[in-house]
Motif scaffolding. Structure first.
Motif, short mmCIF file in Angstrom:
data_model
loop_
_atom_site.label_atom_id
_atom_site.label_comp_id
_atom_site.label_asym_id
_atom_site.label_seq_id
_atom_site.Cartn_x
_atom_site.Cartn_y
_atom_site.Cartn_z
N LEU A 1 1.32 -2.87 10.30
CA LEU A 1 2.68 -2.34 10.22
C LEU A 1 2.66 -0.85 9.90
CD1 LEU A 1 5.75 -4.04 8.57
CD2 LEU A 1 5.44 -1.60 8.47
N SER B 1 -3.10 3.28 6.14
CA SER B 1 -2.35 2.09 5.75
C SER B 1 -3.21 0.85 5.84
CB SER B 1 -1.12 1.91 6.64
OG SER B 1 -0.17 2.90 6.33
N LEU B 2 -2.79 -0.14 5.07
CA LEU B 2 -3.58 -1.36 4.96
C LEU B 2 -3.48 -2.22 6.21
CD1 LEU B 2 -3.59 -3.64 1.80
CD2 LEU B 2 -3.85 -4.56 4.06
N CYS C 1 0.82 -1.21 0.00
CA CYS C 1 0.00 0.00 0.00
C CYS C 1 0.85 1.26 0.00
CB CYS C 1 -1.01 -0.03 1.14
SG CYS C 1 -0.35 0.28 2.77
S1 SF4 Z 1 3.35 -3.63 5.43
FE1 SF4 Z 1 1.11 -3.31 5.62
S2 SF4 Z 1 0.87 -1.11 5.75
FE2 SF4 Z 1 2.96 -1.49 4.92
S3 SF4 Z 1 2.83 -1.54 2.68
FE3 SF4 Z 1 2.49 -3.62 3.36
S4 SF4 Z 1 0.25 -3.77 3.59
FE4 SF4 Z 1 0.73 -1.61 3.55
#
Ligand code: SF4
Ligand code: FMN
Ligand code: FES
Lengths: 565, 255
Positions: free
Chosen positions: A516, A512-513, A471
């Protein structure tokens, strides 16, 4: 076909075998002590005993971790009729002294420094998860059984319905130890009620990915007491109707992987796993899956993708794993420490467990103490203990005449707790109120020499490097947040950099998805909350003070768009 | 997942929701994005493409539901009764603008020298969301252009990693030439696990990836600045025909 293991029989055989020895010398063979030379210590002990005629009197055991890793290698000697002694900093020479004086000559204690059991580091611990760690040989099923192992599973299979097992876990108040603190029984019930496709299994997964920098609770549980994790996972499977389990362990934990695999083999031989567990009609099979060391693979949907052999990328939830998980079948993921609590809860009853801790956060939590402390290592404490007790009593305070500045919990998703909150209880709610979180259990203590913006930069660098890139806000946002922090730390930051950093943190958190990215800004928020002065002191003020030459517009004086979210 | 207005006699929308303050009726199972598009209320999207699976990576379609601070994706969230959906609050606008800025900072999006200028979804997003300045340092990546394919060109510096090409090739064409390699800021689009596109024998030359690319990352060879035109909507058409079994030979008895 061989009969399933007779737990009582094995226990009495094992006890009898152990009672033939005058001494039992347990050499910690967990990762930290091994890297400090524990293998050599064990060899020295064994060869000295060989050379004497007393080797049949002494049982030398490669044990799991007794916790105080900073004083390793640790050797625990149990002598019939005496309190056990825990020798510290044992090198090859000290090992020979222990062999000669304690084990061969039979003195009460060898002239090697040892740790008093009254040391607050130990005295304040309450052991549920680590109750066997350092006391048994992780490679021997019999040792685990003799310590009471597999009784909970055997009793549950004989006397409890799956629903009753879930009710017991519910009554214990156990919450997930993997970070978020989701009530474990609620998750179990979801899987219990879920229905797999015809001829397909439901799955349970033990999450042993443990990617937080500095954390090694789960590693120690797995390499010190692998059968405990297996028993917990088997109980989870029985309670939820799952018939296939995975232990997902990161590749950086070769010892844990080896011991878990050995545990699975011996459990299969003993009919503690397989088509008919302990002669019942409960069937359960377990495999170890090794992760390739990406932090994001600890996230449950990425973890399942990794088990399936796909790229470890988080996926949108819902559907939640209990609806659609591994190979589209209902699946439940529990943290290793969560599962390690289960045998005690089911075996000794929920009440005993619930009596530990606080009303909202029951039981104990294992922390990996690190940073500026006299004593570092693994501790298991009742929930609700104060941070002050952990840092100053158990950790022994700050060395080198320095003073306490902050305690970092929750790793890259957590935050820093300053001195004025040292007396707050350590539990899910309070840590969250303080802008941090329980996380998986890393606890890093920082003294007054540490720069908090640099701490924030360290964790942001970690998130930047571990972002999966799926993402946009996390993939690019962590790079940019790191850049701002780096500029500020180097003394090159302008006031507008701080403004952009904060606004970007809000956007990354909100959009964010997966966890994390959503939590990557937490270390920035918490250090800004409690230590904003340090950021301000690093900013370059000239750009504000000096008038811009004619025709040049100072970017700081331009209006910024929008009111902030 | 339908953009077509309900046909007379078909199911009628019967789920009451509030969309930006107005009480409206949604179809059962309709996503927030479908509902908003059907009613002419624009929600910015980038990775979503009608006819493909939902990716959820660009995060531009976030909306507010019931004032909750968790922001669901319009492209992935089905409506449910009594939802109070806001698609255009000031904080949503701020978030979207920052994410668009991040995308601009990540690549080399120099419109003045881009084949797709004038027909670029990223460019449109910037214009529609008041992005007139990039507040983040530009990365200026340097990645060689892959012009090994006889008909098409891949310029990774313009790729926004929306994975439309990956999905269309896998899900519609069935070739799965494309995927993403590496992770995080190193993520990069690769053909056949890292081969030059021209050497990728699984490529059928169908060009669907080029049609769906929202930017100038994938283009037809020989197009100059501003000459490239994509046609992503063709995929919804193909997907519908496929779902309706248009290509099944009805003479053959079913296996
Ligand atoms: S770790 Fe989670 S928040 Fe970061 S790019 Fe991947 S899906 Fe998105
Ligand atoms: C980026 C990320 C990393 C994670 N890493 C771990 C991990 O290493 N171990 C773990 O148990 N849970 C980890 N989690 C949490 C898991 O997704 C999941 O919530 C947890 O394993 C559930 O177990 P529990 O209910 O027993 O806590 C992580 C989550 C995120 C978002
Ligand atoms: S359009 Fe919904 S996340 Fe990209």
């Amino acid at each position: 076909m061989a009969d399933p293991i007779d737990l009582d029989h094995v226990t009495s055989l094992e006890r009898e075998a152990q009672s033939r020895y005058a001494h039992r010398a347990l050499v910690c063979s967990s990762t930290a002590c091994l890297s400090a030379g524990a293998a050599g210590v064990r060899a020295a002990l064994e060869s000295d005993l060989e050379a004497s005629d007393r080797s049949s009197d002494v049982q030398v055991v490669a044990s799991g971790c007794p916790g105080l890793c900073s004083r390793g290698p640790l050797v625990r000697v149990e002598t019939r009729g005496l309190e056990p002694t825990l020798y510290e900093h044992v090198d090859d020479e000290a090992a020979s002294t222990i062999a000669q004086q304690h084990l061969i000559e039979g003195r009460e204690r060898a002239e090697v420094s040892s740790i008093e059991p009254s040391l607050p580091f130990y005295a304040k611990q309450v052991k549920v998860v680590l109750r066997n760690a350092g006391l048994i040989d992780p490679d021997r099923l019999e040792d685990y059984v003799a310590a009471g192992g597999y009784r909970a599973l055997s009793n549950a299979l004989r006397t409890m319905t799956p629903e009753q097992v879930i009710d017991e876990v519910d009554a214990s108040g156990l919450r997930g130890r993997g970070g978020a603190g989701y009530p474990t029984a609620r998750k179990w019930r979801l899987l219990h009620d879920a229905v797999a496709a015809p001829d397909q299994p439901k799955y349970v997964i033990a999450n042993g990915d443990e990617g937080d920098p500095g954390a090694y609770m789960d590693r120690t549980i797995m390499d010190s007491d692998p059968h405990l994790v297996l028993e917990g996972l088997s109980l989870a499977a029985y309670a939820t109707g799952a018939s296939k389990g995975y232990l997902y362990v990161r590749a950086e934990y070769p010892l844990a992987i080896e011991r878990l695999e050995r545990a699975i083999r011996s459990a299969k031989r003993a009919k503690l796993l397989g088509r008919s567990v302990l002669g019942s009609d409960f069937a359960f099979d377990v495999e170890v899956r090794v992760g390739a060391g990406a932090f994001v693979c600890g996230e449950e949907t990425a973890l399942m993708a990794s088990i399936e052999g796909r790229r470890g990328l988080p996926e949108l939830r819902p559907p939640y794993p209990t609806e659609r998980g591994l190979w589209n079948q209902p699946t439940m993921i529990n943290n290793v420490e969560t599962l390690a609590n289960i045998p005690a809860i089911v075996g000794d009853g929920a009440a005993a467990f619930a009596a530990i801790g606080t009303p909202e956060s029951r039981g104990t939590k294992v922390f990996a103490l690190a940073g500026s402390l006299e004593n570092t290592g693994l501790i298991e404490v009742p929930m609700g203990i104060s941070l002050r007790e952990i840092v100053f009593d158990m950790g022994g305070g700050i060395p080198d005449g320095r003073t306490f500045k902050a305690a970092q919990t929750g790793g890259p998703s957590g935050g820093c707790i300053p001195e004025q909150f040292l007396d707050s209880p350590v539990d899910y709610e309070h840590l969250q109120q303080l802008g941090s979180m329980m996380g998986s259990g890393g606890l890093v203590v920082m003294d007054d020499s540490v720069s908090m913006p640099e701490v924030a930069r360290f964790y942001m660098e970690f998130c930047r490097d571990e972002s999966c890139g799926k993402c946009a806000p996390c993939r690019v946002g962590t790079v940019k947040m790191f850049d701002f922090l780096d500029r500020i730390c180097r003394g090159d930051g302008r006031p507008r950099d701080l403004w952009h950093l904060e606004s970007l943190c809000k956007t990354v958190r909100a959009t964010s998805l997966c966890g994390l990215g959503q939590s990557a800004p937490n270390p920035v928020f918490s250090t800004l909350d409690h230590f904003r002065d340090e950021y301000l002191a690093l900013l370059r003020e000239e750009s504000l003070a000096a008038p811009a030459p004619a025709g040049v517009v100072d970017a700081d004086s331009l209006p910024t768009w929008g009111d902030d979210a | 997942m339908s953009l077509t207005p309900p046909r007379p006699g078909g199911p009628r929308p019967n789920v009451p929701v509030i969309l930006d303050g107005e009480e409206v009726l949604a179809f059962d199972g309709e996503t927030i994005l479908d509902l908003a598009r059907r009613l002419g209320s624009p929600i910015p999207t980038l990775c979503y493409l009608d006819g493909l699976s939902v990716h959820g990576g660009c995060r531009l379609c976030v909306v507010e539901v019931n004032g909750d601070n968790r922001l669901p994706l319009a492209c992935a969230t089905p409506v449910s009764s009594e939802m109070d959906i806001r698609t255009d609050t000031s904080s949503l606008r701020d978030h979207r603008r920052r994410v668009i800025e991040l995308l601009f900072a990540e690549g080399n999006h120099i419109c003045a020298s881009c084949v797709s200028s004038g027909a670029c979804e990223l460019q449109d997003l910037a214009a529609e969301n008041d992005v007139d300045h990039i507040h983040y340092a530009l990365e200026f990546p340097r990645i060689d252009v892959d012009a090994t394919h006889p008909k098409y060109v891949l310029d990774r510096e313009r790729c926004v990693l929306c994975t439309r090409c990956v999905r269309v090739c896998d899900e519609v064409e069935g070739a799965h030439v494309w995927d993403i390699a590496q992770r995080g800021s190193q993520s990069t689009l690769v053909a056949e696990l890292g081969k030059p596109w021209g050497d990728a024998t699984s490529c059928t030359w169908c060009g669907k990836c080029v049609l769906v690319c929202p930017t100038g990352a994938l283009s037809f060879k020989g197009r100059s600045t501003g000459e490239m035109r994509h046609d992503p909507d063709v995929i919804a058409f193909l997907a519908r025909l496929r779902d309706e079994g248009e290509w099944i030979d009805r003479e053959e008895p079913a296996p």
